[in-house]
Design an enzyme around this catalytic site. Sequence first.
Site, PDB file in Angstrom:
ATOM      1  N   LYS A 183       0.839  -1.215   0.000  1.00 65.19           N
ATOM      2  CA  LYS A 183       0.000   0.000   0.000  1.00 65.19           C
ATOM      3  C   LYS A 183       0.871   1.261   0.000  1.00 65.19           C
ATOM      4  O   LYS A 183       0.635   2.193  -0.766  1.00 65.19           O
ATOM      5  CB  LYS A 183      -0.914  -0.026   1.234  1.00 65.19           C
ATOM      6  CG  LYS A 183      -1.655   1.253   1.489  1.00 65.19           C
ATOM      7  CD  LYS A 183      -2.683   1.525   0.426  1.00 65.19           C
ATOM      8  CE  LYS A 183      -3.235   2.926   0.540  1.00 65.19           C
ATOM      9  NZ  LYS A 183      -4.260   3.232  -0.430  1.00 65.19           N
TER      10      LYS A 183
ATOM     11  N   CYS B  76      -3.470  10.889   1.262  1.00 63.84           N
ATOM     12  CA  CYS B  76      -2.751   9.620   1.129  1.00 63.84           C
ATOM     13  C   CYS B  76      -1.374   9.825   0.513  1.00 63.84           C
ATOM     14  O   CYS B  76      -0.358   9.518   1.129  1.00 63.84           O
ATOM     15  CB  CYS B  76      -3.568   8.683   0.248  1.00 63.84           C
ATOM     16  SG  CYS B  76      -5.274   8.610   0.791  1.00 63.84           S
TER      17      CYS B  76
HETATM   18  N1  SAJ Z   1      -1.706  14.834  -9.264  1.00 62.87           N
HETATM   19  C1  SAJ Z   1      -0.841  15.601 -10.060  1.00 62.87           C
HETATM   20  N2  SAJ Z   1      -0.491  15.129 -11.286  1.00 62.87           N
HETATM   21  C2  SAJ Z   1      -0.960  13.942 -11.756  1.00 62.87           C
HETATM   22  C3  SAJ Z   1      -1.826  13.155 -10.948  1.00 62.87           C
HETATM   23  C4  SAJ Z   1      -2.176  13.636  -9.699  1.00 62.87           C
HETATM   24  O1  SAJ Z   1      -0.399  16.685  -9.682  1.00 62.87           O
HETATM   25  O2  SAJ Z   1      -0.612  13.594 -12.900  1.00 62.87           O
HETATM   26  C5  SAJ Z   1      -2.096  15.345  -7.924  1.00 62.87           C
HETATM   27  C6  SAJ Z   1      -3.600  15.601  -7.792  1.00 62.87           C
HETATM   28  O3  SAJ Z   1      -3.956  16.842  -8.309  1.00 62.87           O
HETATM   29  C7  SAJ Z   1      -3.770  15.512  -6.286  1.00 62.87           C
HETATM   30  C8  SAJ Z   1      -2.758  14.450  -5.864  1.00 62.87           C
HETATM   31  O4  SAJ Z   1      -1.847  14.327  -6.954  1.00 62.87           O
HETATM   32  O5  SAJ Z   1      -3.428  16.735  -5.650  1.00 62.87           O
HETATM   33  C9  SAJ Z   1      -3.342  13.086  -5.570  1.00 62.87           C
HETATM   34  O6  SAJ Z   1      -4.393  12.770  -6.464  1.00 62.87           O
HETATM   35  P1  SAJ Z   1      -4.618  11.308  -7.097  1.00 62.87           P
HETATM   36  O7  SAJ Z   1      -5.847  11.367  -7.908  1.00 62.87           O
HETATM   37  O8  SAJ Z   1      -3.394  10.846  -7.741  1.00 62.87           O
HETATM   38  O9  SAJ Z   1      -4.789  10.349  -5.824  1.00 62.87           O
HETATM   39  P2  SAJ Z   1      -5.729  10.351  -4.489  1.00 62.87           P
HETATM   40  O10 SAJ Z   1      -4.936  10.957  -3.364  1.00 62.87           O
HETATM   41  O11 SAJ Z   1      -7.072  10.901  -4.744  1.00 62.87           O
HETATM   42  O12 SAJ Z   1      -5.863   8.755  -4.237  1.00 62.87           O
HETATM   43  C10 SAJ Z   1      -4.684   7.962  -4.090  1.00 62.87           C
HETATM   44  C11 SAJ Z   1      -4.778   6.775  -5.082  1.00 62.87           C
HETATM   45  N3  SAJ Z   1      -3.488   6.091  -5.156  1.00 62.87           N
HETATM   46  C12 SAJ Z   1      -2.876   5.829  -6.342  1.00 62.87           C
HETATM   47  O13 SAJ Z   1      -3.341   6.179  -7.403  1.00 62.87           O
HETATM   48  C13 SAJ Z   1      -1.605   5.051  -6.276  1.00 62.87           C
HETATM   49  C14 SAJ Z   1      -5.894   5.824  -4.618  1.00 62.87           C
HETATM   50  O14 SAJ Z   1      -5.942   4.673  -5.447  1.00 62.87           O
HETATM   51  C15 SAJ Z   1      -5.654   5.405  -3.168  1.00 62.87           C
HETATM   52  O15 SAJ Z   1      -6.680   4.539  -2.685  1.00 62.87           O
HETATM   53  C16 SAJ Z   1      -5.662   6.655  -2.324  1.00 62.87           C
HETATM   54  O16 SAJ Z   1      -4.578   7.500  -2.757  1.00 62.87           O
HETATM   55  C17 SAJ Z   1      -5.487   6.250  -0.867  1.00 62.87           C
HETATM   56  O17 SAJ Z   1      -6.500   6.209  -0.135  1.00 62.87           O
HETATM   57  O18 SAJ Z   1      -4.379   5.861  -0.479  1.00 62.87           O
END
Ligand code: SAJ
Length: 414
Positions: free
Chosen positions: A213, A267
């Site tokens: 995780k 996360c």
């Molecule tokens: N982000 C970027 N650039 C990108 C992708 C994301 O700047 O190309 C930023 C987003 O804007 C945001 C942050 O990253 O601020 C996180 O967003 P996200 O959509 O990547 O992830 P979360 O935090 O909503 O959810 C994550 C997910 N983990 C992964 O994709 C590995 C989700 O599957 C997990 O269940 C969740 O964390 C968790 O609960 O751990």
Amino acid sequence: MKNHDICVLGLGYIGLPTCSIFATKGKRVLGVDVLQQVVDTINGGGIHIEEPDLDILVKAAVQSGNLRAATKPQSAGTFIIAVPTPFIVCEGKSKKPDLSFVEMATRSLAPVVEAGDLVILESTSPVGTTERVREWLGDEIKKTGRDVSLDSLFFAHCPERILPGQMLKELVSNDRISGGFTPEAACRAKVLYQTFCTAEIFLTDARTAEMAKLTENAFRDVNIAFANELSLICERIGVDVWELIRLANRHPRVKILQPGPGVGGHCIAVDPWFIVDAAPEEARLVRTAREVNDGKPHHVVDQVKALAKALGGEPTIACFGLAFKPDVDDIRESPAVEVVNALAQCGNLKILAVEPHVRALPKRLHGKVSLVSGDEAIAAADILVLLVDHKVFKAIPVAKLAGKRIVDTRGIWR
Ligand code: SAJ
């Protein structure tokens, strides 16, 4: 016979969807939260968090009579711990996992747990936490004087992987990992999640599941950091980072993520620190990625300040987006809020915020920032700062922005 099949501790973003989906599949579930208000809301068929369609699921679960909430656990065949695991910032700025909620939830099971029960830790946790859960419970059972042997209980770690905004779909369709303190515990947890999970469930030991995780979120953090670092490099050397990434991604084995104003949510910006804490000397890349991503909001603030200084006077600045990612209303741990707050502290700038997904500004921005519509912001502002690539912002015709100074952290108004 026990009153409940499953008792879920923690009715937040993970616990609430999990217990509701179990209940709609016929399991008798008790959801436990320390906040009476949360318990009352759920027993009334309502919800206290935002997630598409969660309200419908919770209502159906409560109306079926299979889901009930309470402030204390009761006997059940399975206990699922889904409480928060934040970090504490220690002296010298190192970050340590805060397991106090997990410990409290675990200890609260001592009066009700019985031989043969399964205890599942779902909270994202540092490696070794499932073993500690077992020890805490053993210690607390001893204090109660009850005759329940630790060896008669089953312990597993089954982390969630659901994406906020798509939780209900991903809860059912994502593969899962079931890590047991013993192989039998892993199997029992797998059978339980098969109640609603239609994807594959892989068996392993608890430590590997815990690390898996953390690794998944660290992987994403490192990849976002690469995109964010590229954006800084490109700014320095005068290359359009969006065009660069679009072209580089045409290579069959390259898939660069998108830069932004930083990484938010509960996360990805937290979990990698658990790896750094466990192996500080080895986790160099993981730490650096965190530092790169945490540095990005400050860089955006500096960009806006430099533009404002060049304009002179007291320019009006409109910030588009407060959420931590596109098309959600969740503004907690949002880099966009951090940027807006820092700009508001400057004193000589008038700050407007546009966030169609919220009705009110977060408390820390009260009195310093005005929440306005997109049209009002465009009409009034000298500088537009795009912080979140919400669909509604992507739909604004670029011609409408003519004559404005723009800091576009998401590359949608080029
Ligand atoms: N982000 C970027 N650039 C990108 C992708 C994301 O700047 O190309 C930023 C987003 O804007 C945001 C942050 O990253 O601020 C996180 O967003 P996200 O959509 O990547 O992830 P979360 O935090 O909503 O959810 C994550 C997910 N983990 C992964 O994709 C590995 C989700 O599957 C997990 O269940 C969740 O964390 C968790 O609960 O751990």
